[in-house]
Design an enzyme around this catalytic site. Sequence first.
Site: not given
Length: 722
Positions: A22, A253, A259, A271, A517, A566, A588
């Site tokens: 439609s 539908n 069902k 009906e 670290d 390092e 160091e």
Amino acid sequence: AERLGGERLRVCVATCNRADYSKLAPIMFGIKSHPEIFDLEVVVLGSHLIDDYGNTFRMIEQDEFDISSKLHTIVRGEDEAAMVESVGLALVKLPDVLQRLAPDILLVHGDRFDALALATAAALMNIRILHLEGGEVSGTIDDSIRHAISKLAHYHAVCTRSAERHLISMCEDHSHILLAGCPSYDKLLSAHERDDYTDIIKSWLGDDVKEQDYIVALQHPVTTDIKNSIKIYELMLDALISFNKRTLVLFPNIDAGSKEMVRVMRRKGIEQHPNFRAVKHVPFDQFIQLVAHAGCMIGNSSCGVREAGAFGTPVINLGSRQTGRETGENVLHVRDADTHNKIYHALELQFGKRYPCSKIYGDGNAVQRILKFMQSIDLSEPLQKKFCFPPVKECFSQDIDHILETQSALAVDLGGTNLRVAIVSMKGKVVKKYVQLNPKTFEERIELILTMCKQAMADAVHLNCRILGVGVSTGGRVNPQDGIVLHSTKLINEWSSVDIRTPLSSALHLPVWVDNDGNCAALAERKFGHGKGMENFVTIITGTGIGGGIIQHNELIHGSTFCAAELGHIVVSLEGPECMCGSHGCIEAYSSGLALQREAKRLHDEDLLLVEGMTLNNKEQVNAIHLINAAHLGNSKAESVLHTAGTALGLGIVNILHMINPSLVILSGVLAAHYENPVRQVISQRALLSAQGTKVMVSELEDPALLGAASMVLDYTTRRTY
């Protein structure tokens, strides 16, 4: 206007049932009336081809459309499983048809499961999809299917302004959305002009029935609530029997539950009942006349909330199937009922009334707009859809109303003295921290890490934190790809050639990341500190030892044997003091906490450390802080040691600037503040002119190692691109 080179636009219209036909028929007539522009192919599938539903494909043939393909796609059973199997069957059959027809555009309507199969097949076969009536909200599973089709469709023709807004908010491209109105309204708005409506009423409801003195009933199952659907259907029929007006009942539908609804109808003898006419199908143009002149329409068909409004026909909408749709004032909702009284009362209120005509869904010009829109589609444009995502604020913790958990990481830091574990949130907040002395043996250390992590995981539940993984920061050289400590510092015993990832991941059932670290400190700065938003920077830790990490182009540099950055072992003197690495003259050996402690002890042993205002009891161990305090109080020997240490660190940093030219140097660790000015001074004296402008900053992060360990987890587990 004809298309480029006179080629016609191949349009395939696929129709699945009486309802979508439609809406599609007016467009099909429009396409057919312009054979010089369009080439129309019609594919029929779904319940059109089923006898129980009226073999409605015949009305397509009566409208003189050539059907290119009929596909039997419905698996009978009318339950949820049958619907899913029907989608699968359609997906198996459609590819051959679509390949043969090779349309430029496929027209799909609405929100039925068959339409989802059509859109899925076409999208996967790179066929442009024009979806009709997307963006609407009805309030059932149909919404999910409709929106899924919208996501697959390339173009959209919508009926209402709010549907258009919904699609835009669903990230669809505004330039691909047409606000057309509803195609069926093109017919509707001229429907009043028909003179034969009384004949149509008599043919369907009986010769003795007058206009506005009958009811049209159309109720479909709600697949997500079949039990309630059947209850409301039964109550509707009871109310209609009691109301005692001539009623046209259309069969439902093919959705799951239909069902059972038909069984209810038959059990009540509808009906055979003199007041009822039960039919499987009414041609749309006649159905419109019946709705237009009815005393009332009842049920949950979309026709009630859409088309009926164009005539001002009173409507009673039952249940939840259409509750989200826009409606005119002609619709009265009965959302739920336990007896038929509520529905009966609604019939009393609505029957025989007339309402102002509503044009929410269209103005009668939809088909013209859609045809023009299809002609404007550029077939040379890339087929790949573009989604227009709105800007979204970055949201770290998904903490909606404090119900969802904060995404968090477990961070582990293995230092020379302490073993620390913390729960760290996405924003870098240390939610809870645990500290123990670092055990001397490998077995004890792994056991303690696991115990602390399990405790933290248990606490995380109560703290509303969701642990995404474990990040480990450790001294020494690390292979982060395999989670192995290659060579440890001398500060941590039994910690070389150690696989940390496997035992932790196996016991905790979480992904584990490991790095040293120094690298973790750099990662912490990148995510939470001064390095945020910086592409290239270096972090230098000045603590017990000297370490660091290098970020280049937003990535951490590890080096070919994981020995990059390092930084503590950059040599700044050919001679110089011995370093713990076995070499001489490393930064160091001059600037670390241990080096300053060594020099403080030497001065103290020579009675050259303490000056006025300083005291040191016998039990107290001499350390770097005593040296710094002595220098502040004017001890020239201590000042000289610190000057040398600062110069050595400064020279190391100058070497880094000349090698990788970062835009920022971040000093981290307990000695960072003491080294900031000496480092700046050395850079200004010894660096090349183009490197002298490099920024030097002191880190503001309290726990860089823990935060860096956490950032490995938080960055990778929440990453959207890899």
